[in-house]
Design an enzyme around this catalytic site. Structure first.
Site, short mmCIF file in Angstrom:
data_model
loop_
_atom_site.label_atom_id
_atom_site.label_comp_id
_atom_site.label_asym_id
_atom_site.label_seq_id
_atom_site.Cartn_x
_atom_site.Cartn_y
_atom_site.Cartn_z
N GLY A 1 0.95 -1.24 -0.05
CA GLY A 1 -0.06 -0.01 0.04
C GLY A 1 0.92 1.34 0.02
N GLY B 1 0.14 4.76 1.75
CA GLY B 1 -0.51 5.63 2.46
C GLY B 1 0.05 7.13 2.12
N GLY B 2 -0.79 8.06 2.77
CA GLY B 2 -0.34 9.57 2.52
C GLY B 2 0.81 9.97 3.22
CG PHE B 3 1.28 11.05 6.35
CD1 PHE B 3 1.70 12.28 5.74
CD2 PHE B 3 -0.08 11.05 6.75
CE1 PHE B 3 0.94 13.57 6.06
CE2 PHE B 3 -0.88 11.90 6.65
CZ PHE B 3 -0.55 13.27 6.29
N GLY B 4 3.57 7.47 3.89
CA GLY B 4 4.59 6.42 3.87
C GLY B 4 4.03 5.21 3.03
CB VAL C 1 1.47 -0.24 3.89
CG1 VAL C 1 0.99 -1.22 4.77
CG2 VAL C 1 0.76 1.14 4.40
CE LYS D 1 -0.14 4.07 7.86
NZ LYS D 1 -1.16 5.02 8.50
CG ASP E 1 -8.76 10.51 4.87
OD1 ASP E 1 -9.44 10.83 4.05
OD2 ASP E 1 -7.51 9.94 4.70
#
Length: 395
Positions: free
Chosen positions: A95, A97-100, A102, A116, A217
């Site tokens: 994945g 994510g918005g900040f890193g 996964v 993550k 979110d």
């Protein structure tokens, strides 16, 4: 002689007048300067006060980070997680994510996990890490993704979750080429069960936690599916504690994902649990239609899912037109009409007209034939502790 005397007298009067005016001008300038200094000083003190309050609230909000291991979270070393992911191999990325990124990982005891790796490029990533650890160390529900542990040292921030074999709901509704899971065409019964379980996740956050937690979110990519396609709500990095009083709101920066953000929140920054209800309604429309929330490549009038679908949801004859063609022959009209009515209520422009998530759950329960076996509703530490006050009204 008299003329000379009169001239000198006028000159003297003019001189006195000039001196008086000059004195008044200097006095006025001094007053203005003093007032300016007063205002600057006041603003400076106000900023210092706000900064001090924010720092105190931040320290207060996350004061328990040092003792989370006592609440069931495991503290991992970076070496352990590096080994679990094969050195953070690209082949284990599941994945973005918005900040890193996964990663898929396997711990020494054989447990499959999702890890993550937080991007340290910005302060927002650091804040997301703190929020997830603090909240998920307190929240316990079968409908929320479980945080198993974390790693935090001077240069690395990682979160370790239970592994969800079938990825995000979004990947199955409209597959993308770089997906890390094999997309499955979700049938009608599976979609209804996912809708109910996601609703139970939000119900827990809104109704069983005090003060309530607002996800902020909620979207199809943040609803994760296990190997049997049971759903859990994930990604709490943008979550906020809601108001204690009924009907209240918290004022905050507008964050979220286009197409899911409630209109009143987008316009005013006023955040309530009803903001999550709107986002849930959008996900329900995705389950019904198989369409993304915003797609401007579609014909005029169909680009925004809510705007296109809302006028059709309450018309028995027209609602069939919005249904995902992949579901044809799988549902009864009675079920479709009921689910469409729930979606219509959830995406109402006026927040007050939207239902509570508890009402949504009650409406969906009779429609779902295969539910999870009964389990505890979930528990959490009370958020009334001064260590977890809602904090400042802006972020």
């Amino acid at each position: 002689m008299e003329e000379d005397y009169g001239y000198r007298r006028k000159a003297k009067i003019a001189f006195v007048a000039i001196m008086v005016l000059a004195s008044l001008a200097v006095f006025a300038l001094l007053v203005a300067l003093t007032y300016y200094c007063y205002i600057v000083n006041k603003v400076s003190n106000r900023r210092k006060s706000l900064k001090k309050d924010a720092n105190q609230n931040e320290k207060s909000d996350f004061a328990n980070l040092q003792v989370v291991a006592e609440k069931g979270l495991q503290v991992f070393t970076f070496k352990q997680l590096h080994s679990a992911t094969g050195g953070f191999s690209k082949s284990n990325v599941v994945g973005h994510g918005g900040f890193g990124l996964v990663y898929r990982g396997v711990l020494n005891d054989g447990r499959k996990v999702a890890i993550k790796f937080m991007d340290q490029a910005g302060k927002q990533g650091e804040e997301e890490f703190k929020v997830e650890v603090e909240l998920l160390s307190r929240l316990h529900s079968p409908y929320l993704l479980a945080l198993l542990g974390y790693c935090s040292d001077s240069s690395h921030k990682l979160l370790v979750y239970e592994f969800m074999a079938n990825g995000g709901l979004q990947e199955h509704l409209y597959p993308v080429s770089n997906s890390n899971v094999t997309p499955i065409k979700l049938d009608w019964e599976t979609r209804l069960r996912i809708a109910l379980e996601a609703a139970k996740g939000l119900e827990y956050l809104h109704e069983h936690v005090s003060p309530p937690v607002i996800h902020r979110d909620f979207k199809s990519s943040n609803i994760l599916l296990d190997k049997k396609f049971h759903a859990k709500v994930s990604d709490f990095g943008l979550a906020k504690l809601g108001p204690d009083r009924a009907g209240g709101h918290v004022s905050t920066r507008v964050l979220g994902t286009q197409g899911y953000v409630a209109p009143e929140y987008a316009l005013t920054g006023h955040l309530t649990t009803k903001s999550d209800v709107y986002s849930y309604g959008v996900v329900l429309l995705e389950l019904l239609t198989g369409r993304v929330p915003v797609d401007m490549k579609r014909p005029p009038g169909e680009g925004v899912l809510v705007s296109w679908a809302l006028p059709l949801l309450t018309d028995r004859e027209k609602v069939v037109k919005i249904m995902d063609p992949a579901l044809e022959g799988q549902y009864s009209m009675k079920e479709v009409v009921q689910v469409a009515a729930i979606a219509a209520m959830c995406v109402q422009p006026e927040a007050d007209y939207r239902p509570l998530m508890a009402d949504v759950v009650q409406s969906l329960v009779p429609l779902v034939k295969t539910q999870r076996s009964p389990s505890k509703v979930g528990s959490c530490s009370s958020f009334h502790s001064p260590k977890l006050s809602p904090g400042p009204t802006s972020s």
